[in-house]
Design an enzyme around this catalytic site. Structure first.
Site, PDB file in Angstrom:
ATOM      1  N   ASP A 182       0.851  -1.201   0.000  1.00 35.15           N
ATOM      2  CA  ASP A 182       0.000   0.000   0.000  1.00 35.15           C
ATOM      3  C   ASP A 182       0.882   1.245   0.000  1.00 35.15           C
ATOM      4  OD1 ASP A 182      -2.139  -1.707   0.335  1.00 35.15           O
ATOM      5  OD2 ASP A 182      -2.737  -0.944   2.295  1.00 35.15           O
ATOM      6  N   ARG A 231      -0.648  -0.817  -8.554  1.00 38.89           N
ATOM      7  CA  ARG A 231      -2.055  -0.540  -8.232  1.00 38.89           C
ATOM      8  C   ARG A 231      -2.235   0.980  -8.321  1.00 38.89           C
ATOM      9  NH1 ARG A 231      -3.261  -0.912  -2.229  1.00 38.89           N
ATOM     10  NH2 ARG A 231      -3.055  -3.148  -2.482  1.00 38.89           N
TER      11      ARG A 231
HETATM   12  C1  LIG Z   1      -8.289  -1.851  -4.041  1.00 34.51           C
HETATM   13  C2  LIG Z   1      -7.981  -0.491  -3.498  1.00 34.51           C
HETATM   14  C3  LIG Z   1      -6.777  -0.277  -2.839  1.00 34.51           C
HETATM   15  C4  LIG Z   1      -6.459   1.002  -2.371  1.00 34.51           C
HETATM   16  N1  LIG Z   1      -5.218   1.234  -1.828  1.00 34.51           N
HETATM   17  C5  LIG Z   1      -4.851   2.506  -1.514  1.00 34.51           C
HETATM   18  C6  LIG Z   1      -3.516   2.810  -1.118  1.00 34.51           C
HETATM   19  O1  LIG Z   1      -2.638   1.947  -1.048  1.00 34.51           O
HETATM   20  N2  LIG Z   1      -3.224   4.107  -0.805  1.00 34.51           N
HETATM   21  C7  LIG Z   1      -4.168   5.126  -0.894  1.00 34.51           C
HETATM   22  O2  LIG Z   1      -3.840   6.288  -0.629  1.00 34.51           O
HETATM   23  N3  LIG Z   1      -5.446   4.836  -1.254  1.00 34.51           N
HETATM   24  C8  LIG Z   1      -5.811   3.573  -1.569  1.00 34.51           C
HETATM   25  N4  LIG Z   1      -7.094   3.316  -1.973  1.00 34.51           N
HETATM   26  C9  LIG Z   1      -8.151   4.347  -1.794  1.00 34.51           C
HETATM   27  C10 LIG Z   1      -8.203   5.328  -2.955  1.00 34.51           C
HETATM   28  O3  LIG Z   1      -7.061   6.153  -2.949  1.00 34.51           O
HETATM   29  C11 LIG Z   1      -9.457   6.225  -2.875  1.00 34.51           C
HETATM   30  O4  LIG Z   1      -9.395   6.989  -1.708  1.00 34.51           O
HETATM   31  C12 LIG Z   1     -10.756   5.448  -2.890  1.00 34.51           C
HETATM   32  O5  LIG Z   1     -10.716   4.404  -3.812  1.00 34.51           O
HETATM   33  C13 LIG Z   1     -11.957   6.362  -3.272  1.00 34.51           C
HETATM   34  O6  LIG Z   1     -11.733   6.984  -4.487  1.00 34.51           O
HETATM   35  P1  LIG Z   1     -12.335   6.486  -5.879  1.00 34.51           P
HETATM   36  O7  LIG Z   1     -11.170   6.192  -6.734  1.00 34.51           O
HETATM   37  O8  LIG Z   1     -13.297   5.417  -5.713  1.00 34.51           O
HETATM   38  O9  LIG Z   1     -13.017   7.787  -6.515  1.00 34.51           O
HETATM   39  P2  LIG Z   1     -14.037   8.811  -5.928  1.00 34.51           P
HETATM   40  O10 LIG Z   1     -14.133   9.885  -6.946  1.00 34.51           O
HETATM   41  O11 LIG Z   1     -13.677   9.204  -4.526  1.00 34.51           O
HETATM   42  O12 LIG Z   1     -15.386   8.000  -5.858  1.00 34.51           O
HETATM   43  C14 LIG Z   1     -16.083   7.541  -7.007  1.00 34.51           C
HETATM   44  C15 LIG Z   1     -17.401   6.936  -6.555  1.00 34.51           C
HETATM   45  O13 LIG Z   1     -17.156   5.775  -5.776  1.00 34.51           O
HETATM   46  C16 LIG Z   1     -18.033   5.694  -4.672  1.00 34.51           C
HETATM   47  N5  LIG Z   1     -17.241   5.747  -3.435  1.00 34.51           N
HETATM   48  C17 LIG Z   1     -15.924   6.055  -3.312  1.00 34.51           C
HETATM   49  N6  LIG Z   1     -15.534   5.938  -2.034  1.00 34.51           N
HETATM   50  C18 LIG Z   1     -16.628   5.575  -1.335  1.00 34.51           C
HETATM   51  C19 LIG Z   1     -16.864   5.299   0.039  1.00 34.51           C
HETATM   52  N7  LIG Z   1     -15.891   5.380   0.957  1.00 34.51           N
HETATM   53  N8  LIG Z   1     -18.111   4.954   0.416  1.00 34.51           N
HETATM   54  C20 LIG Z   1     -19.117   4.847  -0.491  1.00 34.51           C
HETATM   55  N9  LIG Z   1     -18.957   5.090  -1.807  1.00 34.51           N
HETATM   56  C21 LIG Z   1     -17.731   5.451  -2.225  1.00 34.51           C
HETATM   57  C22 LIG Z   1     -18.981   6.840  -4.815  1.00 34.51           C
HETATM   58  O14 LIG Z   1     -20.094   6.352  -5.546  1.00 34.51           O
HETATM   59  C23 LIG Z   1     -18.214   7.835  -5.630  1.00 34.51           C
HETATM   60  O15 LIG Z   1     -19.034   8.700  -6.355  1.00 34.51           O
HETATM   61  C24 LIG Z   1      -7.415   2.060  -2.493  1.00 34.51           C
HETATM   62  C25 LIG Z   1      -8.609   1.840  -3.165  1.00 34.51           C
HETATM   63  C26 LIG Z   1      -8.898   0.599  -3.686  1.00 34.51           C
HETATM   64  C27 LIG Z   1     -10.176   0.412  -4.438  1.00 34.51           C
END
Ligand SMILES: Cc1cc2nc3c(=O)[nH]c(=O)nc-3n(C[C@H](O)[C@H](O)[C@H](O)COP(=O)(O)OP(=O)(O)OC[C@H]3O[C@@H](n4cnc5c(N)ncnc54)[C@H](O)[C@@H]3O)c2cc1C
Length: 310
Positions: A137, A186
């Site tokens: 991560d 990732r």
């Molecule tokens: C498999 C995986 C591993 C990850 N590893 C890391 C990492 O190592 N380091 C790091 O900094 N971040 C990590 N993240 C988190 C990432 O950085 C984002 O903060 C997170 O994925 C939300 O952003 P989004 O890309 O979905 O887009 P966004 O624009 O935030 O969301 C898009 C849509 O997704 C839905 N959504 C997003 N988040 C939520 C929520 N919490 N609850 C409900 N609905 C939601 C909503 O419908 C929203 O409109 C990881 C995410 C995933 C999926």
């Protein structure tokens, strides 16, 4: 810039750091109820049950033993033991495609680079012996350099190790130029509260950076975990990979347990590779606060439940 990205998200992350917030969330029923949406459970058994359940929907999994910023050798050893136990359990669950994901600060990075590596290496060796994939991560910006250093060492030891990179960081465009050729990446937007100098601050910029980074990584031959729930970005990737005509052997969609299950099922149902990140363990509070900050509606849900039970 949206109100949610520029005001609510930083505010929620700041309030969440207060010890009172932690107490209210971890010690009340509504707090634990919200947590149960995003966290599989406190035990490995519960996480494995979720992995087996989603496997039936043709979705693969990745376990995350929750914890971060450990301060003592004893805590880092506990995390290492938990990952070794997870690897042994995954090995016994034949036919289950289940990876693991590590946080360097959970394995001693705050103590020293060497301490962290001494805990990461036995996990890598156990994963390598079983052929289990390992991801690292990416945490807040102060940890990017040491995390990349850990990753380079880890990748040299076991090439099935991948690294998370964040599209909100301006530096990521440079960081991708120094990755080991073809390594697994990732791609995420980024979940931490960072100073505006180092990140793109609008959703439009973060999304554009995500799309650019995907293009670069794809052209450079990397395996890419497209880790987002953003329908527009997912659709863009789907079209490009389909159009490239080389199949889906080096791109997969990844989403978080409890987030956008509809999208997880839809893509898996259409035959695209989908993996779900399954967090488990007792140290769920920091992870939960990041999930709440991503979608302020989650906080209103928690607060309305809290008021109703008082
Ligand atoms: C498999 C995986 C591993 C990850 N590893 C890391 C990492 O190592 N380091 C790091 O900094 N971040 C990590 N993240 C988190 C990432 O950085 C984002 O903060 C997170 O994925 C939300 O952003 P989004 O890309 O979905 O887009 P966004 O624009 O935030 O969301 C898009 C849509 O997704 C839905 N959504 C997003 N988040 C939520 C929520 N919490 N609850 C409900 N609905 C939601 C909503 O419908 C929203 O409109 C990881 C995410 C995933 C999926």
């Amino acid at each position: 810039m949206s109100f949610s990205t520029s005001v609510l998200r930083p505010l929620i992350l700041q309030i969440a750091e207060h010890p009172w917030s932690r107490r209210i969330v971890t010690a009340t029923r509504p707090g634990r109820a919200v947590a149960s949406r995003f966290v599989a459970g406190e035990s490995l058994e519960e996480a494995m049950r979720v992995a087996a359940m989603i496997d039936r929907r043709r979705i693969t999994s990745m376990l995350d033993f929750l914890g971060e910023n450990v301060r003592t050798e004893e805590q880092a050893e506990k995390a290492r033991a938990a990952y070794l136990e997870a690897l042994a359990t995954i090995d016994r669950a034949e036919d289950l495609d289940c990876a693991i994901s590590l946080k360097p600060t959970q394995l001693g990075l705050d103590m020293s680079f060497e301490a962290c590596l001494s805990h990461v290496e036995p996990i890598l060796d156990a994963a390598k012996a079983r052929g289990t994939a390992v991801m690292i991560d990416m945490e807040s910006v102060g940890y990017v350099d040491p995390t990349l250093r850990v990753f380079h060492e880890a990748h040299a030891r076991y090439p099935k190790v991948g690294i998370a990179l964040q599209s909100y960081l301006r530096r990521t465009e440079r960081d991708v130029q120094h990755l080991p050729p073809g390594c697994r990446v990732r791609l995420v937007k980024g979940a931490y509260l960072e100073p505006p100098e180092v990140v793109f601050t609008t959703k439009g910029e973060v999304d554009a950076s995500f799309a650019r980074l995907f293009t670069t990584l794809f052209a450079r031959g990397h395996s890419i975990d497209v880790a987002t729930h953003d329908p527009r970005l997912l659709e863009g990737v789907r079209r490009r990979v389909d159009a490239a005509g080389e199949g889906w052997s080096r791109v997969e969609f990844q989403m978080l347990y409890g987030v956008r299950r509809d999208l997880q099922s839809r893509f898996a149902g259409q035959g695209y590779p989908v993996r779900v990140y399954i967090p488990y363990g007792t140290e769920w509070y920091p992870y939960l606060t990041r999930r709440l900050a991503e979608r302020p509606a989650n906080v209103w849900f928690f607060l309305s439940n809290l008021l109703r039970t008082r």
